[in-house]
Design a protein around this motif. Sequence first.
Motif, PDB file in Angstrom:
ATOM      1  N   LEU A 105      37.212  33.434  46.268  1.00 47.00           N
ATOM      2  CA  LEU A 105      38.321  33.317  45.326  1.00 47.00           C
ATOM      3  C   LEU A 105      37.811  32.890  43.946  1.00 47.00           C
ATOM      4  CD1 LEU A 105      41.444  33.564  45.320  1.00 47.00           C
ATOM      5  CD2 LEU A 105      41.525  31.089  45.605  1.00 47.00           C
ATOM      6  N   PHE A 106      36.828  32.018  43.947  1.00 49.03           N
ATOM      7  CA  PHE A 106      36.293  31.532  42.678  1.00 49.03           C
ATOM      8  C   PHE A 106      35.439  32.589  41.981  1.00 49.03           C
ATOM      9  CE2 PHE A 106      36.847  27.523  45.159  1.00 49.03           C
ATOM     10  CZ  PHE A 106      37.911  27.050  44.417  1.00 49.03           C
ATOM     11  N   ARG A 107      34.889  33.542  42.745  1.00 48.88           N
ATOM     12  CA  ARG A 107      34.176  34.646  42.111  1.00 48.88           C
ATOM     13  C   ARG A 107      35.134  35.473  41.249  1.00 48.88           C
ATOM     14  NH1 ARG A 107      31.201  35.405  47.198  1.00 48.88           N
ATOM     15  NH2 ARG A 107      29.008  34.884  46.873  1.00 48.88           N
ATOM     16  N   TYR A 108      36.306  35.760  41.803  1.00 44.76           N
ATOM     17  CA  TYR A 108      37.285  36.543  41.049  1.00 44.76           C
ATOM     18  C   TYR A 108      37.825  35.748  39.855  1.00 44.76           C
ATOM     19  CZ  TYR A 108      37.315  40.115  44.677  1.00 44.76           C
ATOM     20  OH  TYR A 108      36.945  41.121  45.539  1.00 44.76           O
ATOM     21  N   ALA A 109      38.012  34.448  40.035  1.00 48.68           N
ATOM     22  CA  ALA A 109      38.467  33.625  38.920  1.00 48.68           C
ATOM     23  C   ALA A 109      37.418  33.618  37.810  1.00 48.68           C
ATOM     24  CB  ALA A 109      38.758  32.205  39.396  1.00 48.68           C
ATOM     25  N   PHE A 110      36.154  33.475  38.192  1.00 54.56           N
ATOM     26  CA  PHE A 110      35.056  33.472  37.221  1.00 54.56           C
ATOM     27  C   PHE A 110      34.991  34.810  36.487  1.00 54.56           C
ATOM     28  CE2 PHE A 110      30.626  34.271  36.060  1.00 54.56           C
ATOM     29  CZ  PHE A 110      30.259  33.083  35.452  1.00 54.56           C
ATOM     30  N   ALA A 111      34.982  35.901  37.238  1.00 54.55           N
ATOM     31  CA  ALA A 111      34.877  37.225  36.626  1.00 54.55           C
ATOM     32  C   ALA A 111      36.079  37.513  35.738  1.00 54.55           C
ATOM     33  CB  ALA A 111      34.752  38.291  37.711  1.00 54.55           C
ATOM     34  N   GLY A 112      37.279  37.112  36.176  1.00 59.03           N
ATOM     35  CA  GLY A 112      38.469  37.342  35.366  1.00 59.03           C
ATOM     36  C   GLY A 112      38.437  36.584  34.055  1.00 59.03           C
ATOM     37  N   SER A 113      37.940  35.350  34.086  1.00 58.47           N
ATOM     38  CA  SER A 113      37.881  34.555  32.863  1.00 58.47           C
ATOM     39  C   SER A 113      36.835  35.103  31.894  1.00 58.47           C
ATOM     40  CB  SER A 113      37.582  33.091  33.191  1.00 58.47           C
ATOM     41  OG  SER A 113      36.268  32.930  33.687  1.00 58.47           O
ATOM     42  N   VAL A 114      35.662  35.494  32.410  1.00 58.41           N
ATOM     43  CA  VAL A 114      34.617  36.039  31.537  1.00 58.41           C
ATOM     44  C   VAL A 114      35.044  37.407  30.987  1.00 58.41           C
ATOM     45  CG1 VAL A 114      32.212  36.780  31.393  1.00 58.41           C
ATOM     46  CG2 VAL A 114      32.809  34.773  32.745  1.00 58.41           C
TER      47      VAL A 114
ATOM     48  N   GLN B 258      41.037  27.580  19.510  1.00 59.59           N
ATOM     49  CA  GLN B 258      40.272  27.275  20.716  1.00 59.59           C
ATOM     50  C   GLN B 258      41.187  27.015  21.904  1.00 59.59           C
ATOM     51  OE1 GLN B 258      37.575  24.111  19.641  1.00 59.59           O
ATOM     52  NE2 GLN B 258      36.510  25.369  18.127  1.00 59.59           N
ATOM     53  N   GLY B 259      42.338  26.386  21.646  1.00 59.58           N
ATOM     54  CA  GLY B 259      43.309  26.185  22.711  1.00 59.58           C
ATOM     55  C   GLY B 259      43.849  27.500  23.231  1.00 59.58           C
ATOM     56  N   VAL B 260      44.101  28.446  22.325  1.00 55.77           N
ATOM     57  CA  VAL B 260      44.571  29.775  22.734  1.00 55.77           C
ATOM     58  C   VAL B 260      43.522  30.458  23.599  1.00 55.77           C
ATOM     59  CG1 VAL B 260      45.141  32.084  21.884  1.00 55.77           C
ATOM     60  CG2 VAL B 260      46.126  30.071  20.774  1.00 55.77           C
ATOM     61  N   ASN B 261      42.257  30.372  23.181  1.00 54.79           N
ATOM     62  CA  ASN B 261      41.182  30.986  23.973  1.00 54.79           C
ATOM     63  C   ASN B 261      41.092  30.372  25.367  1.00 54.79           C
ATOM     64  OD1 ASN B 261      40.462  32.636  21.841  1.00 54.79           O
ATOM     65  ND2 ASN B 261      38.852  31.275  21.102  1.00 54.79           N
ATOM     66  N   LEU B 262      41.247  29.061  25.432  1.00 52.65           N
ATOM     67  CA  LEU B 262      41.168  28.384  26.722  1.00 52.65           C
ATOM     68  C   LEU B 262      42.267  28.857  27.666  1.00 52.65           C
ATOM     69  CD1 LEU B 262      39.993  26.171  28.559  1.00 52.65           C
ATOM     70  CD2 LEU B 262      41.535  24.557  27.430  1.00 52.65           C
ATOM     71  N   PHE B 263      43.504  28.893  27.178  1.00 55.93           N
ATOM     72  CA  PHE B 263      44.621  29.301  28.030  1.00 55.93           C
ATOM     73  C   PHE B 263      44.560  30.789  28.367  1.00 55.93           C
ATOM     74  CE2 PHE B 263      46.553  25.322  26.458  1.00 55.93           C
ATOM     75  CZ  PHE B 263      46.918  24.780  27.684  1.00 55.93           C
ATOM     76  N   ALA B 264      44.020  31.589  27.460  1.00 57.44           N
ATOM     77  CA  ALA B 264      43.884  33.013  27.740  1.00 57.44           C
ATOM     78  C   ALA B 264      42.887  33.254  28.873  1.00 57.44           C
ATOM     79  CB  ALA B 264      43.450  33.755  26.484  1.00 57.44           C
ATOM     80  N   THR B 265      41.731  32.567  28.815  1.00 55.92           N
ATOM     81  CA  THR B 265      40.750  32.733  29.893  1.00 55.92           C
ATOM     82  C   THR B 265      41.289  32.183  31.209  1.00 55.92           C
ATOM     83  OG1 THR B 265      39.662  30.675  29.181  1.00 55.92           O
ATOM     84  CG2 THR B 265      38.737  32.745  28.380  1.00 55.92           C
ATOM     85  N   LEU B 266      42.112  31.131  31.137  1.00 57.39           N
ATOM     86  CA  LEU B 266      42.758  30.620  32.351  1.00 57.39           C
ATOM     87  C   LEU B 266      43.700  31.668  32.932  1.00 57.39           C
ATOM     88  CD1 LEU B 266      43.343  28.323  34.336  1.00 57.39           C
ATOM     89  CD2 LEU B 266      45.060  27.465  32.722  1.00 57.39           C
ATOM     90  N   ALA B 267      44.444  32.346  32.057  1.00 56.41           N
ATOM     91  CA  ALA B 267      45.341  33.401  32.529  1.00 56.41           C
ATOM     92  C   ALA B 267      44.550  34.519  33.193  1.00 56.41           C
ATOM     93  CB  ALA B 267      46.157  33.947  31.359  1.00 56.41           C
ATOM     94  N   GLY B 268      43.427  34.915  32.591  1.00 56.96           N
ATOM     95  CA  GLY B 268      42.600  35.956  33.194  1.00 56.96           C
ATOM     96  C   GLY B 268      42.062  35.552  34.545  1.00 56.96           C
ATOM     97  N   ALA B 269      41.666  34.279  34.675  1.00 60.30           N
ATOM     98  CA  ALA B 269      41.166  33.786  35.962  1.00 60.30           C
ATOM     99  C   ALA B 269      42.260  33.777  37.013  1.00 60.30           C
ATOM    100  CB  ALA B 269      40.591  32.380  35.777  1.00 60.30           C
ATOM    101  N   VAL B 270      43.448  33.312  36.632  1.00 58.31           N
ATOM    102  CA  VAL B 270      44.567  33.233  37.579  1.00 58.31           C
ATOM    103  C   VAL B 270      44.991  34.630  38.028  1.00 58.31           C
ATOM    104  CG1 VAL B 270      46.995  32.603  37.821  1.00 58.31           C
ATOM    105  CG2 VAL B 270      45.396  31.008  36.748  1.00 58.31           C
ATOM    106  N   VAL B 271      45.086  35.568  37.087  1.00 52.96           N
ATOM    107  CA  VAL B 271      45.484  36.930  37.442  1.00 52.96           C
ATOM    108  C   VAL B 271      44.433  37.568  38.343  1.00 52.96           C
ATOM    109  CG1 VAL B 271      45.871  39.255  36.535  1.00 52.96           C
ATOM    110  CG2 VAL B 271      46.916  37.287  35.412  1.00 52.96           C
ATOM    111  N   GLY B 272      43.146  37.401  37.989  1.00 50.49           N
ATOM    112  CA  GLY B 272      42.088  37.974  38.811  1.00 50.49           C
ATOM    113  C   GLY B 272      42.076  37.413  40.223  1.00 50.49           C
ATOM    114  N   ALA B 273      42.129  36.078  40.339  1.00 55.90           N
ATOM    115  CA  ALA B 273      42.117  35.461  41.665  1.00 55.90           C
ATOM    116  C   ALA B 273      43.400  35.751  42.419  1.00 55.90           C
ATOM    117  CB  ALA B 273      41.919  33.941  41.502  1.00 55.90           C
ATOM    118  N   GLY B 274      44.540  35.723  41.711  1.00 56.53           N
ATOM    119  CA  GLY B 274      45.817  35.977  42.362  1.00 56.53           C
ATOM    120  C   GLY B 274      45.912  37.388  42.917  1.00 56.53           C
TER     121      GLY B 274
END
Length: 447
Positions: free
Chosen positions: A319-328, A423-439
């Motif tokens: 699950l964390f692989r997909y979260a990592f890949a989604g965020s990057v 920087q806050g926008v970038n942080l939340f955007a990468t979090l969204a990518g991680a959540v969508v990828g893992a989800g």
Amino acid sequence: MTGNVRRAGAYALVGSLALVVPLLVGRGLDPLTTAGAAALPFVAVGLAALYVVDEGPLFDLLARPGDYEEGRLFGLAAFAFACAGLALLVPLRQVGLPPTAFVGSVAALVVGNVAAELVRLRTTDPFAVTAGFTLGGVVAAAAGFLAVGEIAGGRLAFPLVAFLAAVAALGAALLRAALFERDDPLVLVSVALLLWGFLELGIAAPAVRVGVGIGVSALLGYVAFALGTASLSGMLTGVLLALLAIVLGGYGWFALLITFFGLGGLSSKFRYDEKAARGIAEDNEGARGGGNVLANSAVALVAVVLFAASTRVGVPPELFRYAFAGSVATAMADTLSSEIGGLYDGPRLVTTLERVEPGTDGAVTWQGQVAGLVGAGIIAGIAAVFFELGPVATAVVVVGGFAGTLADSLLGATLEGPVLGNQGVNLFATLAGAVVGAGLALALGLV
């Protein structure tokens, strides 16, 4: 300048009192008695700095520039009391700060400072000074870990010693680059807590990956700084993240990160003068700072740490692989979208599709969206090779990256400025990518 070396050496001598703590731990004393005895030497130094030594040669030796204004050794007192506070935590039952973390953090900081001042006698080049600090910190922290093992038992395997020493020194160097010399107590406490976290998670450090990680991350730092794709703090942040990715995740995790760092840094330089004329170029001639690098990589960092500790947190590591890949993938897509899309006219606000000026928060161009999709696809392709993903799993990473980029644009159009910084926008955007990828991976039964 030699006065700075002598002062750093004097602080290192005070820091050596940290070795008293492992001598006291495990002697069968009451925890409160042990805590008091461990903190007492540092408290004595702190009180002497505030109320006893106020002039003379010793004051001149220990004083920082700001201390002369007040006639008190506030710098030394703050450092000593920070050591005392950490020493009090060591003897606590069950949740006590490991003596290894305490001694290692003190050693990395004080010896790193001595090494930096010695380098500064020859050159003021910031890269050379930081390299001296880091190298001195690594050697001192490793020696501290080994000394604690000999004094108190519980020896750490040498690969773990090398890894933790590198983490301690790089963490201290990064904080020193972002803060001021007077903030050494904050650096000390932060590094001690960082080491504590890694020790509590029981993270393994394979010998070959530790060696490769230290060597490759050091080379990466030199190249990034030499090419001007990152500032000093940005370089240190990237080096630390690269080391963690290789040791805690593996080479595939590093491949994703280095692709983002490399292509993202080069895209910032791409047609820089034209972007500068439009007012959309990165500051510092495109060299990304530590805050920018960390905002784009913090979610990936959390993912790789949780992957390494997945047996402790009870979550499937995949699950964390997909979260990592989604965020990057998000970070790559957003960077290419901004750096390439900003070169074209006719951007539209993502929420209303009305035409706006280039550089407007939340504005997009179709060329930028295509570039972002290509960026997400590049990361997904690399993830497919190293993580052995099938077509559906690869598509999940692309979707995660594109969703994160869309979140970045939406946040930029609605919250950036009054509520969030870039920087806050970038942080939340990468979090969204991680959540969508893992989800998506979880929903499709890929995990």
